[in-house]
Structures are given as structure tokens and as C-alpha cells.
Design a protein around this motif. Structure first.
Motif: not given
Length: 765
Positions: A247-251, A295-301, A305-310
Motif C-alpha cells: 500500500g502507498v499513500n501520501l500525506l 506512507a508505505l506498508t506491506f502485508s502477506d495477509r 492486511g494492508v488496509s488494517q496496517h493503514f
């Protein structure tokens, strides 16, 4: 945690690892971003360079296998043999566009990288957040780049941004500067983006990442309903719950640009930042330019998983500290009840009814100031309309406070009508190009927030109203895109769009930082500015002007990929809906809005006694489970049938599952409701939320159904299941034998647009 070993950088969050290293030639080589690994010899994951490739340009003739075009980089230079899209395009003092940035030094600090002008994430105490600064220098020019990596370990998010320093004796010009860029091997990625329009925001689009470049961008002056700045990548095998996903998003709240490029070496280059179209920025000697944070995140779920991290990142690290994990109040907004046609007696009568229905915050929308009797006049004049409030607005606010309600006001501070005292006094404050007649949007012009005097005026006006009335909430709207981008205050109007956003942030900072108790809900003609930048100032955003719950299912599900339900303002409105004329049961309107920050926006005088009873039940249910609905772990379950939506929130040992359908068909088979996160060997009770039926909808039919005669509601029903973390499949949706055989569940009882909520808890002994 951030470690450096022999110029290899290991960034670790709770569940992920991000690695890169300095090559022998000074570039930063991206090595790995994926599931958490123990730091190890990078040769185990490094990419081999064993031969030159035809026309490939060698960076160093002494090492003909080393080419920037085949190197997976962390932040590429321009014009030295890398022919992929570049994150950085500079016009140097010598007139060239060639840059060659190599490693100079690095430093690791505790906490979050500070920014003077742009929003940034905040860290929670004792979570071990750190920031890595890697400084790159151009080999020829005295220019440096600081790449800032901030790790927020508990949220599994890494933020990145760039600061460019001009240490030469001449100015340089930035044509493009991305906040983040990195290259990684292709895993058959699909791109998930969220484009739309007014009243149709956040539509989920999926496309394969194939040869070439996909560009996601906004040119509206805001982060845009046309293209949200956030996006996701899912590997070929990924689903909502399994597989690799990023996941990638911008502040940032202005024009943005993301580029996803698949190359012939089967790499994918990702970058995101300020939109380079129409953007130039001159950096004077001794000055610097900083980008927004990505903002960057990764999930193997999978995607969930990505959404829950964000979601955790936003709740823990983005929204203002005063509202982090604080329950949001139930709102009543008068707009769709009265529009501009109201006075204090009419509003107070609505407030009394709202209080009786369980509402906690009464919001006065557009029309309370100046000569604002329609949208052609008065915008910009924030003096209270004495005809509508003969006793003054402070007295009215105090009166509503006396009911036990909080009070809020609508503002549109960035805009002005030509028919206003403000415009007549200061036409030069409106954005326009000299000699060109400006184009209007909704009868209004944009105020020039690049001018300090305009910023001062907005700060003074809004602050004065807040302080003199004692309101508890502000709805900050922006109802048009920006055109005619020009300011007499700027030497170079290619800087206008970014300087406007800097001005907006300065205004918001000056108004709301000294007043942390005021709940700010931002809005831009619905969800036209739904972004992380705005969430750093206010914890919730009006997601769409379309309040039709069947439309909102798509909009709110799209938002859920990037933003938590605590940020999604969702209202129950009248039926037929004012945007679509669709007739939807009140139960479904409430159920959809409950997966967000619940509010109501309808003429309360038109409600029946049955409507009032059901709204009281809705607000009581929402208050009972509010924290779970706003902050529980949100999961999207794939629909088993077309036009179905299945959502779940969970916290601790309690979950609420929602089942929604947009269309019913005859001879429909059994449905199953997935529920995840249950504890093995634990017996659970699943209780369906009681909800009333619309007897008029079934006139004649109910007379022939003995089981239904005399009923005005669907009763509560319970089933018992052992939690396994898997599907609860056997008859979960068939727990009320209420109508004809085969059509007996609660959802079908309501036909098209039906929905049911289920509360799942461990069985009480």
C-alpha cells in the motif's frame, strides 16, 4: 528498528522488513520489502549483474556489468543511463538536466522526522519509532538530497520523504521531485486504484501492471475525487486475506502524481509525490525544498492486511492526538432538512427532536452568515445573519448546549462569492489571471491562500466565531476545483498549486492547534479532498454528498482499503434519497452508516412514530458498540453472490458482521457469512440485530402470511457456533423462519437493499 551494517540498511517493523544498500559506485540499491526477516548477508537477496546487455549504458567502463538502467534503485538520478521514469528532474545552474547523486553519509535518530510546513505522522510513546536520514550528493554540483525513512513499527508503516538542499551560488529549478521511489521484482502485480467523481467517489478499479507506465494523478488543486492519492499492489496469488500486497499513500492534500512502471527487466518502479504537471520550483542558493511524506506498508495477509496496517497508522499516528481512539459523536446536520430556509426557532425544534432520537452533536450547515440565502451570495462574510438569529448565534449555541447537545457550524473559508462584502472590498484576494475573466464553480471564486493577508483574514474570521460562540465542531468545506492559477504574490506561478496547499496548512494549523478541543470534519463537495494530509488536522472527513446507502456501500468499501471507519463520516438521510430517488429501508440506511461515524441528515418533522422508534434503536445500538464500530479491526469478506457486501469489525472477543444486498433474485440459494478472528474451542453466540420492517412495503402480502400478522419488526434471533476462524456457513443467514419457505431470512424479508447486522460474542456460561 533501523540497523546499518557495512552500508546495508535494515528497516524492521512488527511484521515487515525493508532493506537497501550502498553499492560500490555509491547508488542506493533496493534489496527487499516483504515479510519480516532477520538481518543477514544481503548477497542472499541481491540481484546478480553478470553481463552487459547490448545497448545498455555502463555507468563505469571499468565495470561494464554495472548499469543504472538495470539496477533496482531507491531513488534514481537523471541522465546517467537509467532510462526509466525518474523521480527527480532538476534544471541545474549550468542549464543541464543531468544529475548524479551518490551516498555521502547517514544518521539514525529516535522519533519522527520533523517538518516545518507539511503534515507528518506522529509517534506514540514507547513504540520505538526511528528516522534514518541518508544524504546523497551530486558528483558535480553542490546539491544534496536527504532521504528520510521513518519507521512506525507497531503500525507496520514506513514513511519516506526527500529534502533537497541547494548549496551552490546559483538557483536551481525543480521540474519533478517525488517523495518516494523504489524498484522491486514483478510478482504479477495488479494495481488497485480509487478514481471517481462527485457523488461517486472511491470507485475501486483493478488493472494488471503490464509493460509501460500507469499514471495516477490529480490536477484539481486538491487530492481529488477524480483520483485518490492512495493505491495498492497485489501479487498474482493475493486475495483479500492471503498473499503479498503493498500500500502507498501520501500525506498531502494537493495535486499528486503516482507512477507505476513495468520495465523490460521485469521490475516494477513505484513513485509518488507532488504532481509534476505545471509544477516548477526555484530553490535559491542556501535554501531547501521538502516533499510531502509518503506512507508505505506491506502485508502477506492480502489486501485486508494492508488496509488494517493503514487503519492503525491513521488512528495511532495521523489524526490529531486529542482525537486518537476517541469516540466520535452522533451528528445531526440540518442541510437536507432546511437548506438555506431556516431560523433559530426552526433549528431549535430540530435540535429538540434530534436530542430525543439519541443524537449528540447538532450541526448548522450553510446559510447562517451574511446574506447567505442561496449559494450566489454572502460567501466570505462570516458575520451572523441577524434575521435568522435575532438573539445572536452565541445565545442560540448556549440554548442548544442546554439540551445536552454539542453544537457545530459549517464554513467554506477558502471561497468567496462576487456578491459579498469581502469581494467588494478585496477583489484582488480572489484567484484570477489579470486580463482573463475567471471561470466560476457553484457561483464562487477561490481565495488566494498564497497571500499572507488572505490567510490572516480566514484565521481571524473562523477563530472569532469559534471563540465567541463556544461551538464544539467545525465542518470545513471546499465546493469547487481550483482554476485560473495565478497570484500577484508569487514570482513564479508554476509554484501556485503547492504554495496554495502550504497556505491552507498554515491556516488550519493556526486555527486548530490552539483549539485542540474543537472537532474538525473536513469536506470538499463530498470526498474531493479525502487524504492523509487533511486527517492530520481533523479526524474525520465527509466521504460523499451521495447519501444513498446503496451507493455508499461502494464508496465506503473503496475508502476502507486506505482509511479506517473512524475517519468516514456517514449519514442516514431521507427516503426516497435526494440524489438517486431510490427507496431504501431505514434499517439499511442505519446499518450502512454504522460502519463509519454515524450521523443523520433529514427533515425530522417528516418522521413517523415508527421511524422515530427505529432511529432511537439505531442510536442506542451504535452507542453500545460505537468503539467497536469506529475502531475495531475492519475486514472485507468477498461477496459470494453479485451485488452483496460483507463487512466485519472485531475488537477483543466481540465482532459485528454486516450483510448487505443490492438486489434480490428468486430461488436464491443459501448464503453464508464469513467471520474471522474467532478463538478455537470457544462457543459463540451470534445475535441478529432486531430491525423494523416497512409495513407499507408489504401491503397485501402480509395479510396472507399468518406468521407475519401483527408483527412490526423482525425479532432478535440467536444461533450458536464454535469459533474456528473459518467460515460460519451452515444456515447463518437463515435464522428467522418468518416468511415463505426459501425466502425466510432477514435480508430477504426486506427484499432489494436489505441488510442485517450480527453481534458475535462468546456464549455466557
Amino acid at each position: 528498528m533501523i540497523e546499518e551494517r557495512q552500508h546495508v540498511f535494515y528497516i524492521t517493523t512488527a511484521h515487515t522488513s525493508y532493506w537497501f544498500r550502498v553499492t560500490a559506485h555509491g547508488q542506493l540499491e533496493h534489496l527487499y520489502y516483504g515479510p519480516r526477516l532477520t538481518p543477514q548477508d544481503p548477497t542472499a537477496v541481491a540481484f546478480k549483474h553478470t553481463s552487459g546487455l547490448g545497448s545498455t549504458v555502463a555507468y563505469d567502463e571499468q565495470d561494464w556489468t554495472y548499469s543504472l538502467d538495470t539496477l533496482p534503485q531507491e531513488y534514481a538520478s537523471f541522465g546517467r543511463g537509467d532510462f526509466r521514469d525518474s523521480p527527480l528532474i532538476l534544471k541545474m545552474a549550468d542549464g543541464s538536466y543531468v544529475s548524479d547523486f551518490v551516498y555521502q553519509e547517514h544518521h539514525i535518530y529516535s522519533g519522527v522526522a520533523p517538518s516545518k510546513t507539511l503534515p507528518q505522522a506522529t509517534d506514540q510513546p514507547d513504540t520505538g519509532s526511528q528516522t534514518l536520514y541518508v544524504t546523497l550528493r551530486d558528483k558535480l554540483q553542490a546539491i544534496t538530497l536527504e532521504l528520510a525513512y521513518t519507521v512506525l513499527p507497531d503500525s507496520d508503516v514506513i514513511t519516506r520523504r526527500v529534502v533537497l538542499h541547494n548549496n551552490t551560488a546559483k538557483p536551481l529549478v525543480i521540474d519533478r521531485i517525488m517523495s518516494a521511489q523504489w524498484d522491486m521484482p514483478n510478482r504479477g502485480y495488479a494495481l488497485h486504484s480509487f478514481a471517481g467523481a462527485w457523488a461517486s467517489e472511491m470507485q475501486h478499479h483493478v488493472q494488471p501492471v503490464t509493460d509501460g507506465t500507469i499514471v495516477l494523478n490529480s490536477l484539481t488543486g486538491g487530492s481529488s475525487n477524480k483520483q485518490n492519492p492512495g493505491f495498492l499492489l497485489s501479487a498474482a496469488e493475493a486475495t483479500e486475506d492471503t498473499g503479498w500486497a503493498y500500500g502507498v499513500n501520501l500525506l498531502y492534500s494537493g495535486n499528486h502524481e503516482s507512477r507505476i512502471q513495468h520495465t523490460n527487466q521485469n521490475f516494477v518502479r513505484l513513485m509518488t509525490g507532488i504532481n509534476s504537471q505545471g509544477f516548477h520550483w526555484s530553490v535559491a542558493p542556501g535554501e531547501a525544498f521538502e516533499t510531502p511524506s509518503a506512507a508505505l506498508t506491506f502485508s502477506d495477509r492480502g489486501l485486508n492486511g494492508v488496509s488494517q496496517h493503514f487503519h492503525k497508522f491513521i488512528n495511532d499516528n495521523v489524526v490529531p492526538p486529542a482525537f486518537q481512539h476517541q469516540d466520535r459523536p452522533i451528528v445531526y446536520n440540518n442541510w437536507e432538512a432546511t437548506y438555506f430556509n431556516f431560523n433559530e426557532d426552526k433549528l431549535f425544534a430540530l435540535a429538540q427532536q434530534a436530542k430525543d432520537l439519541g443524537v449528540e452533536l447538532f450541526v448548522i450547515d450553510d446559510g447562517w452568515f451574511g446574506t447567505r440565502d442561496d449559494d450566489t451570495q454572502g460567501l466570505g462574510d462570516y458575520t451572523v445573519n441577524a434575521r435568522k438569529f435575532p438573539h445572536g448565534l452565541p445565545a442560540f449555541v448556549q440554548r442548544v448546549h442546554g439540551l445536552g447537545l454539542k453544537v457545530g457550524l459549517w464554513f467554506e473559508p477558502e471561497m468567496v462569492n462576487e456578491n459579498s462584502d469581502l469581494y467588494r472590498a478585496h477583489p484582488e484576494w480572489a484567484v484570477h489571471v489579470p486580463g482573463r475573466a475567471p471561470v466560476l464553480g457553484r457561483h464562487q471564486l477561490v481565495l488566494d491562500l498564497t497571500q499572507p493577508a488572505v490567510q490572516d483574514y480566514i484565521v481571524q474570521q473562523v477563530s472569532h466565531v469559534i471563540d465567541t460562540t463556544g461551538i464544539d465542531y467545525v465542518k470545513w468545506d471546499m465546493n469547487r476545483h481550483i482554476t485560473d492559477m495565478y497570484s500577484p504574490a508569487l514570482a513564479d506561478n508554476a509554484e501556485f498549486n503547492h504554495r496554495y496547499i502550504l497556505g491552507l496548512y498554515a491556516v488550519l494549523r493556526r486555527i486548530f492547534r490552539p483549539r485542540p478541543q474543537v472537532l474538525l470534519e473536513t469536506c470538499s463537495s463530498g470526498g474531493n479532498r479525502f487524504d492523509l494530509g487533511m486527517l492530520t488536522f481533523g479526524p474525520q472527513i465527509w466521504s460523499s454528498d451521495d447519501t444513498d446507502p446503496i451507493e455508499r456501500l461502494t464508496i465506503q468499501q473503496g475508502l476502507s482499503y486506505l482509511y479506517p471507519q473512524s475517519a468516514i463520516s456517514a449519514h442516514v438521510s431521507a427516503s426516497p434519497n435526494q440524489q438517486t430517488l431510490r427507496v431504501v429501508p431505514l434499517s439499511t440506511r442505519g446499518n450502512v452508516a454504522s460502519f463509519g461515524v454515524l450521523g443523520y441528515e433529514m427533515d425530522l418533522n417528516a418522521l413517523t412514530d415508527a421511524d422515530r422508534a427505529e432511529i432511537r434503536e439505531q442510536t442506542a445500538f451504535y452507542k453500545q458498540y460505537r468503539h467497536l464500530l469506529q475502531f475495531g479491526t475492519f475486514t472485507r469478506h468477498p461477496a459470494a453472490q453479485p451485488q452483496q457486501f460483507r463487512w466485519q469489525v472485531q475488537a477483543g472477543d466481540t465482532a459485528i458482521a454486516g450483510f448487505f444486498q443490492q438486489h434480490i433474485s428468486a430461488a436464491h440459494g443459501y448464503d453464508c457469512l464469513p467471520v474471522t478472528g474467532l478463538a478455537p474451542e470457544t462457543m459463540y453466540t451470534m445475535a441478529s440485530k432486531p430491525q423494523r420492517i416497512m409495513l407499507s412495503q408489504y401491503a397485501g402480502l402480509l395479510d396472507h402470511l399468518p406468521a407475519a400478522q401483527g408483527r412490526t419488526s423482525i425479532p432478535d434471533a440467536q444461533e450458536h457456533y464454535t469459533g474456528t476462524g473459518a467460515l460460519l456457513a451452515t444456515g447463518v443467514m437463515l435464522n428467522n423462519q418468518f416468511m415463505l419457505s426459501g425466502y425466510s431470512d432477514q435480508v430477504r424479508m426486506l427484499g432489494d437493499y436489505g441488510s442485517t447486522l450480527y453481534v458475535i460474542q462468546p456464549e455466557q456460561e
